[in-house]
Design a protein around this motif. Sequence first.
Motif, PDB file in Angstrom:
ATOM      1  N   LEU A 103       0.830  -1.198   0.000  1.00 31.32           N
ATOM      2  CA  LEU A 103       0.000   0.000   0.000  1.00 31.32           C
ATOM      3  C   LEU A 103       0.873   1.261   0.000  1.00 31.32           C
ATOM      4  O   LEU A 103       0.595   2.217  -0.745  1.00 31.32           O
ATOM      5  N   ALA A 104       1.933   1.256   0.824  1.00 27.87           N
ATOM      6  CA  ALA A 104       2.840   2.403   0.863  1.00 27.87           C
ATOM      7  C   ALA A 104       3.508   2.613  -0.493  1.00 27.87           C
ATOM      8  O   ALA A 104       3.703   3.753  -0.941  1.00 27.87           O
ATOM      9  N   TYR A 105       3.850   1.512  -1.163  1.00 23.53           N
ATOM     10  CA  TYR A 105       4.473   1.594  -2.487  1.00 23.53           C
ATOM     11  C   TYR A 105       3.530   2.249  -3.492  1.00 23.53           C
ATOM     12  O   TYR A 105       3.924   3.139  -4.258  1.00 23.53           O
ATOM     13  N   ARG A 106       2.273   1.840  -3.470  1.00 25.64           N
ATOM     14  CA  ARG A 106       1.304   2.398  -4.426  1.00 25.64           C
ATOM     15  C   ARG A 106       1.021   3.870  -4.135  1.00 25.64           C
ATOM     16  O   ARG A 106       0.891   4.677  -5.068  1.00 25.64           O
ATOM     17  N   VAL A 107       0.932   4.222  -2.870  1.00 24.06           N
ATOM     18  CA  VAL A 107       0.710   5.618  -2.507  1.00 24.06           C
ATOM     19  C   VAL A 107       1.895   6.472  -2.939  1.00 24.06           C
ATOM     20  O   VAL A 107       1.735   7.574  -3.483  1.00 24.06           O
ATOM     21  N   ALA A 108       3.111   5.965  -2.732  1.00 22.01           N
ATOM     22  CA  ALA A 108       4.316   6.712  -3.116  1.00 22.01           C
ATOM     23  C   ALA A 108       4.376   6.902  -4.632  1.00 22.01           C
ATOM     24  O   ALA A 108       4.748   7.975  -5.125  1.00 22.01           O
ATOM     25  N   ARG A 109       4.026   5.873  -5.378  1.00 19.57           N
ATOM     26  CA  ARG A 109       4.023   5.995  -6.839  1.00 19.57           C
ATOM     27  C   ARG A 109       2.991   7.023  -7.293  1.00 19.57           C
ATOM     28  O   ARG A 109       3.227   7.785  -8.236  1.00 19.57           O
ATOM     29  N   LEU A 110       1.862   7.046  -6.608  1.00 19.68           N
ATOM     30  CA  LEU A 110       0.818   7.989  -6.969  1.00 19.68           C
ATOM     31  C   LEU A 110       1.238   9.429  -6.672  1.00 19.68           C
ATOM     32  O   LEU A 110       0.956  10.350  -7.446  1.00 19.68           O
ATOM     33  N   LEU A 111       1.936   9.622  -5.557  1.00 25.94           N
ATOM     34  CA  LEU A 111       2.293  10.972  -5.123  1.00 25.94           C
ATOM     35  C   LEU A 111       3.558  11.505  -5.775  1.00 25.94           C
ATOM     36  O   LEU A 111       3.624  12.682  -6.137  1.00 25.94           O
ATOM     37  N   VAL A 112       4.590  10.652  -5.901  1.00 23.70           N
ATOM     38  CA  VAL A 112       5.881  11.147  -6.406  1.00 23.70           C
ATOM     39  C   VAL A 112       6.294  10.506  -7.718  1.00 23.70           C
ATOM     40  O   VAL A 112       7.271  10.931  -8.339  1.00 23.70           O
ATOM     41  N   GLY A 113       5.586   9.464  -8.149  1.00 24.12           N
ATOM     42  CA  GLY A 113       5.925   8.808  -9.402  1.00 24.12           C
ATOM     43  C   GLY A 113       7.149   7.920  -9.277  1.00 24.12           C
ATOM     44  O   GLY A 113       7.716   7.741  -8.201  1.00 24.12           O
ATOM     45  N   GLY A 114       7.596   7.384 -10.404  1.00 23.73           N
ATOM     46  CA  GLY A 114       8.778   6.533 -10.407  1.00 23.73           C
ATOM     47  C   GLY A 114       8.515   5.190  -9.756  1.00 23.73           C
ATOM     48  O   GLY A 114       7.367   4.751  -9.605  1.00 23.73           O
ATOM     49  N   ARG A 115       9.615   4.552  -9.359  1.00 16.93           N
ATOM     50  CA  ARG A 115       9.538   3.251  -8.691  1.00 16.93           C
ATOM     51  C   ARG A 115      10.217   3.350  -7.325  1.00 16.93           C
ATOM     52  O   ARG A 115      11.433   3.183  -7.234  1.00 16.93           O
ATOM     53  N   PRO A 116       9.475   3.645  -6.301  1.00 13.05           N
ATOM     54  CA  PRO A 116      10.071   3.782  -4.960  1.00 13.05           C
ATOM     55  C   PRO A 116      10.734   2.488  -4.510  1.00 13.05           C
ATOM     56  O   PRO A 116      10.363   1.382  -4.934  1.00 13.05           O
ATOM     57  N   ASP A 117      11.736   2.621  -3.669  1.00 12.07           N
ATOM     58  CA  ASP A 117      12.445   1.471  -3.106  1.00 12.07           C
ATOM     59  C   ASP A 117      11.476   0.697  -2.196  1.00 12.07           C
ATOM     60  O   ASP A 117      10.954   1.230  -1.217  1.00 12.07           O
ATOM     61  N   ARG A 118      11.250  -0.577  -2.522  1.00 10.60           N
ATOM     62  CA  ARG A 118      10.276  -1.365  -1.759  1.00 10.60           C
ATOM     63  C   ARG A 118      10.737  -1.613  -0.325  1.00 10.60           C
ATOM     64  O   ARG A 118       9.914  -1.729   0.589  1.00 10.60           O
ATOM     65  N   SER A 119      12.048  -1.689  -0.107  1.00  8.44           N
ATOM     66  CA  SER A 119      12.550  -1.869   1.256  1.00  8.44           C
ATOM     67  C   SER A 119      12.233  -0.647   2.105  1.00  8.44           C
ATOM     68  O   SER A 119      11.810  -0.767   3.262  1.00  8.44           O
ATOM     69  N   LEU A 120      12.424   0.537   1.524  1.00  8.43           N
ATOM     70  CA  LEU A 120      12.091   1.752   2.261  1.00  8.43           C
ATOM     71  C   LEU A 120      10.591   1.849   2.503  1.00  8.43           C
ATOM     72  O   LEU A 120      10.155   2.341   3.550  1.00  8.43           O
ATOM     73  N   MET A 121       9.794   1.386   1.528  1.00  7.50           N
ATOM     74  CA  MET A 121       8.347   1.411   1.730  1.00  7.50           C
ATOM     75  C   MET A 121       7.943   0.511   2.901  1.00  7.50           C
ATOM     76  O   MET A 121       7.031   0.850   3.676  1.00  7.50           O
ATOM     77  N   ALA A 122       8.619  -0.635   3.045  1.00  9.59           N
ATOM     78  CA  ALA A 122       8.345  -1.510   4.183  1.00  9.59           C
ATOM     79  C   ALA A 122       8.736  -0.829   5.492  1.00  9.59           C
ATOM     80  O   ALA A 122       8.025  -0.944   6.505  1.00  9.59           O
ATOM     81  N   LEU A 123       9.859  -0.110   5.476  1.00  9.44           N
ATOM     82  CA  LEU A 123      10.281   0.617   6.671  1.00  9.44           C
ATOM     83  C   LEU A 123       9.278   1.712   7.017  1.00  9.44           C
ATOM     84  O   LEU A 123       8.907   1.886   8.186  1.00  9.44           O
ATOM     85  N   TYR A 124       8.819   2.455   6.001  1.00 12.64           N
ATOM     86  CA  TYR A 124       7.849   3.523   6.252  1.00 12.64           C
ATOM     87  C   TYR A 124       6.526   2.950   6.759  1.00 12.64           C
ATOM     88  O   TYR A 124       5.843   3.568   7.593  1.00 12.64           O
ATOM     89  N   ALA A 125       6.160   1.769   6.253  1.00 12.72           N
ATOM     90  CA  ALA A 125       4.943   1.117   6.747  1.00 12.72           C
ATOM     91  C   ALA A 125       5.105   0.744   8.220  1.00 12.72           C
ATOM     92  O   ALA A 125       4.162   0.894   9.023  1.00 12.72           O
ATOM     93  N   LEU A 126       6.293   0.259   8.580  1.00 17.32           N
ATOM     94  CA  LEU A 126       6.552  -0.065   9.981  1.00 17.32           C
ATOM     95  C   LEU A 126       6.463   1.183  10.848  1.00 17.32           C
ATOM     96  O   LEU A 126       5.852   1.159  11.924  1.00 17.32           O
ATOM     97  N   ILE A 127       7.057   2.283  10.380  1.00 21.45           N
ATOM     98  CA  ILE A 127       7.014   3.533  11.141  1.00 21.45           C
ATOM     99  C   ILE A 127       5.577   4.001  11.329  1.00 21.45           C
ATOM    100  O   ILE A 127       5.174   4.427  12.421  1.00 21.45           O
TER     101      ILE A 127
END
Length: 538
Positions: A103-127
């Motif tokens: 979910l964080a990955y899809r939101v990041a793609r929607l907001l900033v575009g590109g291909r966000p780092d999935r590891s960072l998305m997992a970290l942000y989800a944890l936070i």
Amino acid sequence: MKSRPGLILALVCLPVFIGALDLTIISAVLPAVIADLNIPLQTGLDDAAWAVNGYLLAYAVSMTFMGRVSDVWGRRRVYLICLVIFFVGSWWGAASGGAPAELAYRVARLLVGGRPDRSLMALYALIFGRVVQAFGAGAMVPVSMALVADLYPPARRALPLGIVGAVDTAGWVLGHLYGGIVVQFFAWPFLFWINLPVVALMFGLTAWALRGLSSVQSEGRVDWIGAGLISLALVGLNLGLGAGEGASLSPPPYAAPALLIAAICFALFLWAERRVTNPLLDLRVFAERNVSAASGMNLLIGFCLMVGLVSVPLFINVAGRADSGQGALVSGYLLSAFTVPMALAAIPGGWLTERLGYRWTAASGVLIALIGFILMSRWQSEMAGQAVAVVVGKGTPEAVNGTLQMIAGLLLAGVGLGLTVAPIGTAVINGVAESERGMASALVIILRLIGMSVSISALTAYGLRRSTEISRQLLEGVALTDFARLAEAALQAVTRVTAEMALIAAAVCAAALVPALLLGRDPKVGQSPPIQKGETLT
């Protein structure tokens, strides 16, 4: 159903303990989280630090207004809502590498575009999960204190409030140890998964136990404008004082703007609270001497608390010349001589408050802490190495004696600070109207957290400046290749800085004696009648 205050006290204390445990639990396993998510340590540590800092901020922010919300909506309803929020946050953190990360990955793609780092998305989800957790956990503390005040008459509140304080303190004290032990046998998500069945069980038992009890509700509405302003002020204060700086020793670039925003929001909060019909914090409560004296004292106690928590790791890791593993182990053992007695002393502090009153219990605690900090100021540089030797099993009788001298100061400081928990909390809660107990309970915790935040910022700045000054004096004319002299200068500098910080804490304890001696009424002379049994808790 008849009131069973002892049973209810036990039931509400367990979730408070778990929430406080999770306040520090993640700091022990951050390296494991970073490694598991394949995040580079050098670039990911500052982001990962928000798993700790985000929890602390949300924990503090929820306290600012959820106590008052319980005054208006009712304790039972708000407490159960807090349990649900904590449950959801725990699930989100446990599952952060799966659906929440996607979910964080899809939101990041929607907001900033590109291909966000999935590891960072997992970290942000944890936070994010940690922040949700903290919102429920932080709110449970003042709501639990207010609920206890509802259950017990003024003459008998100090001991149960001391128990709540002891449980809350014990949670964040043991979080590091618990997290470190669990990850030796399980993957780090287990720390969050285990919360789910426990919280679900506590939800059912607490919902059942709180039926049939009365709850004094305040008329009017929640002051959401005031809640927003004080929350922004608190976030700005913590960010400005360095809560979000991660591994960096220098102030964050946003420190000055954050502190300015905090000051503006706090000024607006005070202005608004004087004009709204149903304020979040009725400023008139400070006209009551016990409330104002206990509040001022709590700020100073929070400051002293951080001196103990900061001094030990600094002294051991530098003066003890230990590697990182040994330093962490020895610091943990020594800190337990400070924090565990502090948690345990909150209970006899409540017992003494019911018999001696606010003034003499609080003043005795401050005096004991003052003596402890004076003993800490007398630590010698060789004591750090002696403590390391004792912990690793190579201690001589002389080393054992030096280590015991360190423990004596920490023990007295911890016991003294712990003894003040119950008289401070009881004085504030008994000093307000029945319909404002949630607000008063929140005030107790928030002021201590502010004192701790100011302390860590001031100590960091002071320690860096003084160690630089002392080292410059000691190294005048010394060649940079004289490594023995350089090491000795660092040893002497940290020893002197540690001693000076302990003396500062002793001076703050001496200052705290003033509001302690201003505490007036005995808790047996309360303003609030005991709650009657057999009514309905809303």
